[in-house]
Each structure stands twice: as structure tokens, then as C-alpha cells.
Design a protein around this motif. Structure first.
Motif, PDB file in Angstrom:
ATOM      1  N   GLU A 119     -48.662 -31.641  92.663  1.00  0.00           N
ATOM      2  CA  GLU A 119     -49.035 -30.258  92.929  1.00  0.00           C
ATOM      3  C   GLU A 119     -47.841 -29.326  92.749  1.00  0.00           C
ATOM      4  O   GLU A 119     -47.982 -28.205  92.252  1.00  0.00           O
ATOM      5  N   VAL A 120     -46.667 -29.801  93.158  1.00  0.00           N
ATOM      6  CA  VAL A 120     -45.451 -29.010  92.974  1.00  0.00           C
ATOM      7  C   VAL A 120     -45.177 -28.797  91.486  1.00  0.00           C
ATOM      8  O   VAL A 120     -44.822 -27.702  91.050  1.00  0.00           O
ATOM      9  N   ALA A 121     -45.363 -29.841  90.695  1.00  0.00           N
ATOM     10  CA  ALA A 121     -45.165 -29.719  89.249  1.00  0.00           C
ATOM     11  C   ALA A 121     -46.142 -28.718  88.649  1.00  0.00           C
ATOM     12  O   ALA A 121     -45.787 -27.938  87.752  1.00  0.00           O
ATOM     13  N   THR A 122     -47.375 -28.733  89.135  1.00  0.00           N
ATOM     14  CA  THR A 122     -48.378 -27.780  88.644  1.00  0.00           C
ATOM     15  C   THR A 122     -47.982 -26.353  88.982  1.00  0.00           C
ATOM     16  O   THR A 122     -48.079 -25.446  88.143  1.00  0.00           O
ATOM     17  N   TRP A 123     -47.531 -26.137  90.225  1.00  0.00           N
ATOM     18  CA  TRP A 123     -47.055 -24.819  90.620  1.00  0.00           C
ATOM     19  C   TRP A 123     -45.848 -24.402  89.766  1.00  0.00           C
ATOM     20  O   TRP A 123     -45.725 -23.249  89.344  1.00  0.00           O
ATOM     21  N   HIS A 124     -44.974 -25.357  89.521  1.00  0.00           N
ATOM     22  CA  HIS A 124     -43.776 -25.091  88.736  1.00  0.00           C
ATOM     23  C   HIS A 124     -44.147 -24.641  87.327  1.00  0.00           C
ATOM     24  O   HIS A 124     -43.553 -23.700  86.781  1.00  0.00           O
ATOM     25  N   LEU A 125     -45.137 -25.276  86.749  1.00  0.00           N
ATOM     26  CA  LEU A 125     -45.575 -24.907  85.405  1.00  0.00           C
ATOM     27  C   LEU A 125     -46.180 -23.507  85.398  1.00  0.00           C
ATOM     28  O   LEU A 125     -45.965 -22.726  84.466  1.00  0.00           O
ATOM     29  N   ARG A 126     -46.924 -23.180  86.433  1.00  0.00           N
ATOM     30  CA  ARG A 126     -47.477 -21.822  86.524  1.00  0.00           C
ATOM     31  C   ARG A 126     -46.367 -20.785  86.602  1.00  0.00           C
ATOM     32  O   ARG A 126     -46.429 -19.735  85.944  1.00  0.00           O
ATOM     33  N   GLU A 127     -45.352 -21.081  87.424  1.00  0.00           N
ATOM     34  CA  GLU A 127     -44.224 -20.161  87.539  1.00  0.00           C
ATOM     35  C   GLU A 127     -43.484 -20.053  86.206  1.00  0.00           C
ATOM     36  O   GLU A 127     -43.038 -18.969  85.818  1.00  0.00           O
ATOM     37  N   LEU A 128     -43.354 -21.177  85.517  1.00  0.00           N
ATOM     38  CA  LEU A 128     -42.697 -21.175  84.218  1.00  0.00           C
ATOM     39  C   LEU A 128     -43.443 -20.278  83.239  1.00  0.00           C
ATOM     40  O   LEU A 128     -42.826 -19.493  82.498  1.00  0.00           O
ATOM     41  N   CYS A 129     -44.767 -20.373  83.225  1.00  0.00           N
ATOM     42  CA  CYS A 129     -45.560 -19.545  82.321  1.00  0.00           C
ATOM     43  C   CYS A 129     -45.448 -18.066  82.675  1.00  0.00           C
ATOM     44  O   CYS A 129     -45.324 -17.208  81.779  1.00  0.00           O
ATOM     45  N   THR A 130     -45.493 -17.758  83.957  1.00  0.00           N
ATOM     46  CA  THR A 130     -45.338 -16.369  84.389  1.00  0.00           C
ATOM     47  C   THR A 130     -43.974 -15.829  83.981  1.00  0.00           C
ATOM     48  O   THR A 130     -43.857 -14.703  83.454  1.00  0.00           O
ATOM     49  N   TRP A 131     -42.940 -16.615  84.217  1.00  0.00           N
ATOM     50  CA  TRP A 131     -41.584 -16.224  83.827  1.00  0.00           C
ATOM     51  C   TRP A 131     -41.507 -16.034  82.318  1.00  0.00           C
ATOM     52  O   TRP A 131     -40.877 -15.083  81.832  1.00  0.00           O
TER      53      TRP A 131
END
Length: 245
Positions: free
Chosen positions: A85-97
Motif C-alpha cells: 500500500e505504501v508503494a501504491t501511495w508512493h507511485l501516486r505521489e510520484l505521478c503527481t510530482w
């Protein structure tokens, strides 16, 4: 510019861009919102793509973080959330960034076209983290988001082949760190405890490993012709320059 030279040239640029995301306030804020230390977030955000695995597996895949430190971060995450789940959140943040910080890059379309071809050409055998991340569903198809994801994959590819090259050179991950530019300071930062080996006898092996890593990483760059390799390396350097001003 040979494929090996292109891979070597792109190494610093990709690391700079990916590092800018890792150190951005929104990334650090995500760790706090999840109730994780920066260390636990770093381990689980990167290796969570592997799924529900044991910390020993994570340590083997990451390689350069001390196994005890990996276990500490992985188990700390598991107390409050799943690393996946942390990795999924991290990917979302990466895309937003990526949308915010990369989306305005003037030649983004060309960067996407060339980087996608390189990433698509990578043979994932022996590269568990790269393979896991390439299989992750990307939550946004915005050009900036896709570019940030591709840059992340290029970075994981380089990290993965470097592990292979270091081991082929007869070095342990700790020895490679000690022989590198950060030496004992880098070892401490990655959780390794003293005593440390002497760097002197290891430097030549590390130089050989770097050459092998360039060769392995360059295999995927072979899908581009020479002008395209020069172009992509230049685009990555230009984008990286935005984060070094």
C-alpha cells in the motif's frame, strides 16, 4: 555515443531527477501522514512493489542497505500498513510530482517516446525490483506522470544491474560502498555497522563493476540508434538541470 556510453552518461541525470522527487516536501509529508519514519517509508515505498515478502527478500533485492536496517524499516511499516500500500501511495505521489515538476518540460513528448523504448527493451531477468515496478499499474496517463514513472524505472534498472555487476566483481555491497565516493559516510547512512573493510584494495574491482554495469544497462539503450541515444541523454541532462539550480 555507444549504448554503454549513453547509459553511463544518463546515470547522474536520472539520479538527480529521482532524488529531487525523493527529497520533495510532498514525498516527506506522505511519510508523516502514514505515521512512518523517513527510513521505514524509504524501504517500504521502494520495495513494497514486491508485495508481501519477508524482509530477507527485500534486503537481497535492495542489496546496498544493511539487512538489519531493512528489517527494521519493513517491520515498522507492517505494524500500521502493508508495504504494498505504501508503494501504491508512493507511485501516486510520484505521478503527481511528475505532472507538477516535469509536465512543463519543453520536449516532454520526445523524452517519453525515447525513454519508453529503452524501458520496454529491458530484460528483467535478475532485476526483481525493476520487474515489480514495471508491472505496477500507473494511476495517471498525464505526460508528466508517465515521464516520472519512466525515470523511476530507468533508475531502478541502473540500480539493479549495478548489484549484479558488484557481485560479479567479487565485491559485497558494503565493500562497494566503502570503495565508492562516499566511503564510510555512505556506509553509515545506509545502516552498516563498523568495522569496515579497507577501501584501497577494492577500488579497482569497483571500477570494473561500474564498467560492467554500464554494459548491462547499455543493452536496453541499444534499441535506439546513435543520434537518438545522444538526444535522450541530452534531454535527461536538460531536465536534471532544472533540479540543480
Amino acid at each position: 555515443m555507444t549504448p554503454e556510453q549513453a547509459a553511463a552518461n544518463a546515470k547522474a541525470s536520472v539520479a538527480t531527477i529521482v532524488g529531487a522527487f525523493a527529497e520533495s516536501p510532498q514525498t516527506l509529508r506522505r511519510a508523516r501522514l502514514l505515521g512512518l519514519s523517513g527510513w521505514a517509508y524509504h524501504v517500504s515505498a521502494r520495495a513494497g512493489a514486491l508485495g508481501d515478502v519477508r524482509p530477507e527478500t527485500v534486503a537481497a533485492a535492495i542489496a546496498f542497505i544493511a539487512p538489519e536496517a531493512v528489517t527494521e524499516g519493513w517491520e515498522a511499516t507492517a505494524k500500521s500498513s502493508q508495504p504494498s500500500e505504501v508503494a501504491t501511495w508512493h507511485l501516486r505521489e510520484l505521478c503527481t510530482w511528475g505532472v507538477e515538476q516535469v509536465g512543463g518540460f519543453p520536449r516532454l513528448g520526445r523524452l517519453l517516446e525515447l525513454a519508453e523504448r529503452v524501458v520496454g527493451e529491458v530484460d528483467p531477468a535478475g532485476l526483481p525490483l525493476f520487474a515489480a515496478w514495471r508491472a505496477m499499474p500507473v494511476p495517471s496517463q498525464e505526460p508528466g506522470a508517465r515521464a516520472a514513472f519512466l525515470l523511476h524505472l530507468l533508475h531502478e534498472h541502473r540500480q539493479g544491474v549495478y548489484v549484479i555487476a558488484v557481485r560479479a566483481g567479487g565485491l559485497t555491497p558494503l565493500e562497494a560502498i566503502i570503495a565508492g565516493p562516499e566511503g564510510e559516510t555512505g556506509a553509515v547512512a545506509l545502516g552498516w555497522q563498523s568495522p569496515y573493510p579497507s577501501a584501497g584494495p577494492l577500488v579497482r574491482r569497483l571500477m570494473w563493476a561500474e564498467s560492467v554495469a554500464n554494459s548491462l544497462a547499455g543493452q536496453a539503450w541499444g534499441t535506439l540508434d546513435r543520434p537518438e541515444r545522444v538526444e535522450l541523454a541530452g534531454l535527461l541532462e536538460s531536465l536534471a538541470h532544472r533540479f540543480t539550480r
